[in-house]
Each structure stands twice: as C-alpha cells, then as structure tokens.
Design an enzyme around this catalytic site. Structure first.
Site, mmCIF file in Angstrom:
data_model
loop_
_atom_site.group_PDB
_atom_site.id
_atom_site.type_symbol
_atom_site.label_atom_id
_atom_site.label_comp_id
_atom_site.label_asym_id
_atom_site.label_seq_id
_atom_site.Cartn_x
_atom_site.Cartn_y
_atom_site.Cartn_z
ATOM 1 C CG ASP A 745 23.610 47.679 27.449
ATOM 2 O OD1 ASP A 745 23.245 46.662 27.610
ATOM 3 O OD2 ASP A 745 23.742 47.412 29.399
ATOM 4 C CG LEU A 746 18.436 50.097 28.788
ATOM 5 C CD1 LEU A 746 16.965 50.178 28.478
ATOM 6 C CD2 LEU A 746 18.153 51.394 29.068
ATOM 7 C CG ASP A 788 20.063 45.706 27.961
ATOM 8 O OD1 ASP A 788 20.069 45.208 27.035
ATOM 9 O OD2 ASP A 788 20.302 46.537 28.901
#
Length: 868
Positions: A745-746, A788
């Site tokens: 996950d960003l 994301d």
C-alpha cells in the site's frame, strides 16, 4: 385295164383323215402337255417364290414392329429422365439403373448432357465426356422442341462395336433448351430373334428412310452397323420382288434375294428383309426335274399310244387310259401345298356314315403323321388317327358332310406329336366324302399372344406412370373422341376412365379451354411429329392446375393421322417449387453468410458470393474440387469433434473453425455443417455455412481482458488475482515449493491526489505498476486490488532471507521520487509478507498478508513486516 373294185379299194381318205386326226391330236396333246408343264413349272416357281416373298414381308413387318417396340422401350428411359429433370426432381442415373428404371439388356448406356453437350450424368464410363460437336446434338440445340431422334450408329469405345443413340431434348421450366437425354441402343437387339430358321444368306436390315444409314444389319449371324444402303432403292426392289416374284441382285454381296420393306411406325426407319433365292431355285430345280421327268414319261406314253393307234385301232382305249394315268401322275406333281390335305370317302352301313376312308393325301399330310402316302390311302381315318373320336374332329367331319357346308376351327394338334402345336382345320364336303385341310398356325398364334402380352405390358406401364397418358381420335367422324385414358390421367384430372373413354374432350375440359386443346391437336397433326406445349392451364375438379403437355400424331396405314397421343404431367407443384427454389437461391446468393454445397464425395458443386468474398477466391475452377482443397474441414471428429454423432442423429453440427483465405491468412468463423439426404436416406450433398466472427472474437477477447485487467495500470485486477492465487496455491501444493503473498500500500497517496489532482494520482499509480514489474521475475504476478493497494505473488520464493530481500528491494525502488506535475514526489510503500502453508485457506493467507501490511504502516511506513 379294168378299174379297181370299189369294194376292195382302201378308204385312204378316211385313213388319212384318221391319221391326220391322230397326228393332230398327238401334236395337240404334246403341245398341251408342254403348255401344262410350262404353267405347272411357272406356278410352282411362283408358289415357292410367293412363299419366300411372303416370309420376307412377314419378317419385315416383325422387324419393323420389334424396332418400334425397342425404340419405344429405350425412349421410355429418356422420357423418364426428361420427366424427372424437367419436374425439378433429378435422380442420379446410377440410382435409376440400380432400381431397374434406367438401363436394360438392350441399352448399353444412358447419359444426360447440359445445353453445351457436356455429359453431366451417366450409367457407363464408355460414353464420351462431350457431344457438343455431334450433328445430332447441334440439331436438337438448334431446333429446341425437336422430339425423339434415332441417330446414326456411333462407335462404342468399350467393346469396339457400335451403338445407336436415342436422343430426346431436355428443357428448362421456361422452355429453354437444357441438354439431351441419350440412351445407347445395342444394334444387335433390333434384329435378334427375327427370321429364326430362315435360309442362309438372309439379310435383316434396319436403315434410315431419310439418311440411308444402316442402324443394324444381320447376315448369317454377323451384325454390323453404320454402312450406307440406298433406302429408296430398297423400297423399289421390294416393290419389284412383290410384283414380279423375281429376286433382285444385292449391291452389297452380289447375291440374288427376295426383298421386302416395312416402315417403322413413328420413326423415319425401314425394316428390310432380303431372303436368298438359293432355296427357291433349288426347290424349283427339283420340281422342274420331277415335272419334266413325268412330262417325258407322259410324252412317251402319248407317243406310244399314238403309234399303237396308228398301228392298231384296238389299242385306242389303252392309250386313253395311259393318258389318264399320265394326267393323274402329272396332277400328283402339284403336291406342293404348304397345307396338309386329306381326301376321304364316307363309309356307310345301313345308310348311315360310320367312318371315312382315305382316298388321297398329299406329302404334307403324310409328314404330319410320319407315314408314307401309300400307307395311308385306303385306310380308315379312325385307324390312322384314333384321337379324332375323343377330340371331336370325327363329329365335325360328319356335320360337314351332312350339312354340306364348310366347317372351320382352330385348336391344338390332336396327335401326341402335335400336342404343342396350334392347328387350323378346314373341312370341305366333296362328292361322297370330305376334304380335310390342316394348317399349322402355331407361329401366328404365338405372335398374336406375344402381341397381346406386349399390349397388356404397355397398358400396365402407361397405367403405372405418374404422368397422364391418353389418346384422342383424329378421324373426321370421331374427331376429339377419347380412345384411351390411363390411371395417371384419372389421378391428375380427377375423372375416371369410364366417364371419358368414348366421349369428346369436354368430358374433362371446360368449354373455354376446348378450342386451345383442339388447336394443339391440329398443330401436332400438321407437324407430323411430337409437339411440346408447356404451361397448359386446365380448370378441372382439382381447381386450376398447370400441365406440361406433349402431343404426337399416330398415323394409320393409309398415311392419315389416326389419333393424337397425349402425355401430360402436372407441373403445378413443380412450378411453385421452382419459384420457391428461385427465391431461395436468390436469398442464398444474397446472404452475408458463406454457403458451400458439395456432393456425396465432398466435391464442390456450389459456393455463393459471400464465400468468395470472405476467402478472396475466384469462382473459376472451384466446381469439382474437393472441399478440403479450399481449407474446409472434412466431416470427421478429428477436424470437428462430435460431428459424427450429430450427423448420425440427423442434427446440425455448429462450432468454431479457423478458415483459410486464398492468400494463406486465416479468419475465425462460426461453422454450421449438415448432410442432405434423398428419399431413401442416402447422402446426396453436404452443406457448410460459415459466418465471419473475427470481430466478435476480438471483442470477446477485449471484454475478457477488460474483465481481468485493471484499465489504468493494465495489471491483473482483483478477479484475475484471485484466479492466479488459486492456481499458484495448487502448484505449490503439488510441488512443495514455497509461495509468498505480498500486500503493498502506498503511503500518502491520498495527499498526492488531493494536492496534485487525480491525473497526477493516476500517473503515480501507473509509474508504481511499471516499477513493480521491473523489480520482480517474469514468473511473478503483480496485481492491483484497487485504489493504491497492490499485490505480488512470489512462486518458488526461496527462503525467508530471500523473500525479505525481495520485499526490501520493492520498498527501495518504490521510495525513489516520482516526477509528477513538474514536481518530485516521494510516495513510499508499506509491505506485508505472508508465506503460504500447504492446506491453508486462501482467505487466511490474504488476511495474514493484509495484517502484515497494516503492521508495516503502523510501524512507520516504508518498511516490511512478515506475517507470523
């Protein structure tokens, strides 16, 4: 000198007168004998020559009748082929031949051509492939409605002999020339069994009345054909033979023959029979020797009588008796009758006739009983032929004598030797007895029976034909009266035979159509040949029906038209079917789908324009090629799985097929195949229908991609990820190799989106997808679950240290700045790692990886956490 005594003077004048009378009588007798001998010899010659001439004329008639019958039998085949083809229901000639309807012992082959003379169907490989250059075919194509023709003999390439082409034209529904139906007739069949038992050298010939070309000639068992024989000269020779009873010198082999000619009804042919005169001359020579011998004996007796009378008047009576005996002997020389003759005297007892004794018989009578003439004379007829009592013949002898009238009858022979013969008996009363004349009429009766059988056969044949066959009188007194009405006519017109036979045409035609029917009859009579009248309308009990009508004049012996023979076929349904077929053909030709039709051996017989357009092919040269030569699949399970079972169940097989174009390229097609069968369930054609589904397949693949790929990053989406995870887990279970699941996950993606906009956010996600692919192996699967959030499947991921280094590399690569909207943006990842335990539920694996990722986020981001 004293004059002589008158009493002693001889009566010289009287003596001279007597001698002169005797001399004159002798001369007259000898002259009469010479005249009688001449007349007897001439009569014997004319009798023998007349018998031979009669035999020739009878055999000529038999030859003409047989020729007509054989031509009619051959024509039945061409008529059947014509009817089926023009009715729009063609059947292969091999099928007709196997069913016994096309082909017999007299036909060598039957074939059909198109309008250009190309043979399109045949029962034999001996026929040529093309007859368009033959004069007979050109004549048919030029004349259009020309009826049956009997062509000149042509070579038979199989056995080196000749065949006679019987040719009838075929027409399209619009009346246009469509080709010909041809039956090859064996020339030997025309003369077979004609003139059996005739003298050697007898020639049997069937020759064209117009072209003088011999169709068949048999001499001493040898059959030939194709020579030229002047038909007009043959007719003249036949007339001369009949008038003079003298033989003619043959221009063929120089032999003298008695000639007879008979015309073949309905065809421009002549039957010519020429019987060698050797037998007549031999019989005449034998009779001449016998008569001259008897005449010489009579002359000697007359001379001896004259000398005796000259010398002794007392011997006059003896001379007269000798003359009567000589006359009787002379009469016996006339015993040349072809009939058996008995002269019988009635024997009476108490005034009642009890029997008849034979007073004289001829040679023929003795031959019938196998006895010599001397052994029969003087004997009772009941002793010679005991069967006359039980057979009733004796009673007829009594009746003829008692009633003094001639009695005639025909019955079987009364003796055991003649039991199989049929005899004509004539009993004539004479003086005190009767003359019995017997003639063997077995051959005549057999011919009559055969004629009756043939008539019954042809009537049965006409009654069983699906066509209406009837005949109308053309004689002035009975013009238009129906003479024959077949069962086919009953069915097609709906009127029974007993309601129309003997009546005029108004029995089945409305008044409005009588004039048209009579005009057709007049046209056929004037043409003197078969006339075709297609699309004839009849308003009858079945409503308005349309008929294809052929009318032919049948001539009487005097050359006038006796009646009109009519053959009519109901073409109402075939007209409608032809129209439907035309519309269907137009639809097939105009449809966007490719249509291919092949025969039972899968050779191309039809392709439509859509097929040519789809495959880029030209129609030229396609017909007759194997279907596989065009890239089409054969009808077998190897090419089309399940096609055999589908076709056996009479179902259509459908499925996908990759079809080749003329340039070698291929396109996706939706293929439908089926088999076409005839009425007996036999496969006649194979049908293929192809639709170009290339665009549809491309759209299907695009939709599949859209359903399985993330539209922004082109990475597998969540659905595809789930499929890949299941497959990878299955492989891990089988191989025992480690499988690792990475959740990523960003960090701060929302802030980038809010600060720089969604376009920048999308660009960031695309850049992250590129870096992820670059950091992993080609066998590893990178997916975007949404937003994301990304995942990576690491198969055969090594040990814990290897897996951790791989995850740290991902963190390092993704933490590098991204150029977005003219700015350098850093967006680090949080990574969670879970290792698959064999047998573990995949939901549990995903939960552990997701939990590890959130642990990384809570641990300060830009780090890796491994699930327990």
């Amino acid at each position: 000198m004293a004059p002589p005594d008158p009493s002693t003077r001889p009566e010289r004048p009287a003596l001279v007168s007597l001698r002169s009378a005797l001399l004159a009588a002798l001369v007259l007798v000898l002259l009469a004998l010479a005249v009688a001998v001449h007349l007897a010899l001439d009569g014997e010659y004319r009798l023998e020559a007349g018998r031979v001439q009669a035999d020739a004329e009878r055999n000529a008639q038999k030859l003409a009748v047989r020729t007509r019958q054989l031509l009619d039998q051959a024509d039945q085949i061409t008529r059947l082929v014509k009817s089926l083809r023009e009715a729009g229901a063609p059947v292969a000639l091999e099928t007709l031949q196997s069913s016994g309807l096309a082909g017999s012992e007299l036909t060598r082959a039957v074939f059909v051509t198109d309008r250009d003379g190309l043979v399109i169907d045949t029962t034999s490989t001996s026929v040529p492939l093309h007859i368009g250059d033959e004069d007979a075919f050109k004549h048919h194509r030029r004349e259009g409605n020309l009826g049956l023709t009997v062509g000149a003999p042509v070579p038979d390439v199989l056995d080196g002999g000749s065949v006679i082409p019987i040719m009838r034209p075929l027409h399209h529904a619009d009346g246009g020339f469509a080709g010909v139906a041809v039956a090859w007739l064996d020339p030997a069949a025309l003369t077979r069994d004609i003139g059996t038992g005739e003298a050697p050298g007898t020639a049997l010939t069937v020759v064209g009345a117009n072209d003088s070309i011999v169709r068949a000639r048999r001499v001493d068992g040898q059959v030939s054909a194709g020579q030229r024989l002047d038909a007009g000269l043959a007719v003249e020779r036949a007339r001369d033979s009949a008038a003079t009873l003298r033989p003619n010198l043959s221009p063929v082999d120089g032999r003298e023959r008695f000639v007879a000619v008979a015309r073949v009804d309905g065809h421009p042919l002549l039957g010519v029979v020429a019987i060698a005169s050797d037998g007549v001359h031999a019989a005449y020579a034998a009779t001449r020797r016998r008569v001259l011998g008897w005449a010489a004996a009579v002359a000697a007796l007359v001379a001896a009588g004259g000398v005796g009378l000259w010398q002794q008047a007392g011997r006059l009576e003896a001379s007269r008796r000798a003359a009567r005996r000589a006359e009787a002997l002379y009469a016996a020389t006339l015993d040349g009758s072809l009939d058996a003759l008995w002269l019988m005297r009635a024997e009476r007892e108490h005034g009642r006739v009890i029997d008849f004794s034979v007073t004289d018989v001829n040679r023929r009578a003795g031959a019938l009983l196998g006895l010599e003439r001397e052994a029969m004379i003087g004997r009772r007829v009941t002793d010679l032929v005991p069967q006359v009592r039980a057979g009733g013949l004796l009673e007829l002898l009594h009746r003829a004598l008692a009633e003094r009238r001639t009695v005639e009858l025909e019955r079987d022979g009364i003796t055991p030797a003649l039991a199989q013969h049929w005899m004509h008996y004539q009993i004539v009363p004479v003086a005190d007895g009767v003359a019995l004349i017997v003639r063997d009429v077995t051959e005549r009766r057999r011919a009559e029976r055969q004629l009756a059988e043939r008539e019954s056969f042809f009537r049965t044949l006409l009654d069983t034909l699906p066509l209406a066959v009837y005949a109308k009188s053309a004689q002035p007194a009975t013009r238009g009266e129906l003479l024959f009405w077949s069962r086919g006519a009953e069915r097609q017109f709906g009127v029974p035979a007993d309601a129309v036979v003997g009546r005029r045409s108004d029995a089945y035609l409305p008044a409005a159509q009588l004039a048209e029917a009579q005009a057709q009859d007049d046209e056929a009579a004037a043409a003197g040949a078969v006339c075709h009248f297609p699309d004839t309308r009849v308003d009858g009990v079945h409503g308005t029906r349309w008929f294809d009508v052929a009318k032919a004049p049948v001539h009487a012996p005097d050359g006038t038209v006796d009646h009109i023979l009519v053959i009519a076929g109901d073409v109402t349904e075939s007209r409608a079917a032809a129209e439907r077929l035309r519309l269907m053909s137009r639809v097939v030709e105009e449809t966007a789908d490719a249509v291919v039709l092949s025969d039972a051996e899968d050779r191309i017989v039809f392709v439509n324009a859509a097929f040519l357009a789809l495959t880029g092919r030209s129609a030229e040269g396609l017909i007759g090629l194997p279907a596989t030569a065009l890239g089409l699949p054969p009808f077998d399970d190897a090419a089309l799985p399940g096609v055999t079972a589908a076709l056996q169940a009479r179902r259509r097989w459908v499925g996908e097929w990759s079809q080749a174009r003329a340039d070698g390229s291929r396109f996706d097609a939706w293929l439908s195949v089926s088999e076409v069968t005839d009425g007996q369930g036999r496969i006649t054609h194979m049908a293929r229908l192809l639709s170009d589904v290339t665009l549809w397949k491309e759209q299907e693949r695009l939709l599949a991609d859209l359903a399985r790929l993330d539209p922004l990053t082109q990475l597998p989406n969540r659905r595809h990820f789930e499929e890949q995870l299941e497959q990878a887990a299955a492989r891990a279970r089988r191989s025992g190799r480690p499988l690792a699941l990475v959740y990523l996950d960003l960090d701060g993606f929302k802030e980038v989106n809010d600060a720089l906009g969604h376009e920048a956010g999308d660009q960031l996600l695309i850049e992250v997808a590129h870096r992820l692919r670059a950091c992993v192996r080609s066998s590893d699967v990178v997916s975007r679950l949404g937003g994301d959030e990304f995942t990576v499947l690491l198969e055969d991921a090594g040990d814990d240290a290897d897996r951790r280094r791989q995850c740290e590399r991902l963190v390092e690569e993704l933490s590098q700045p991204h150029g977005l909207a003219g700015r350098a943006v850093v967006c680090t990842p949080s990574v969670g790692l879970a290792v698959y335990a064999p047998g573990e539920p995949l939901d549990e694996l995903r939960r552990r990886a997701d939990t590890a990722m959130y642990q990384a986020k809570h641990a300060g981001k830009a780090c890796v956490r491994v699930a327990a």
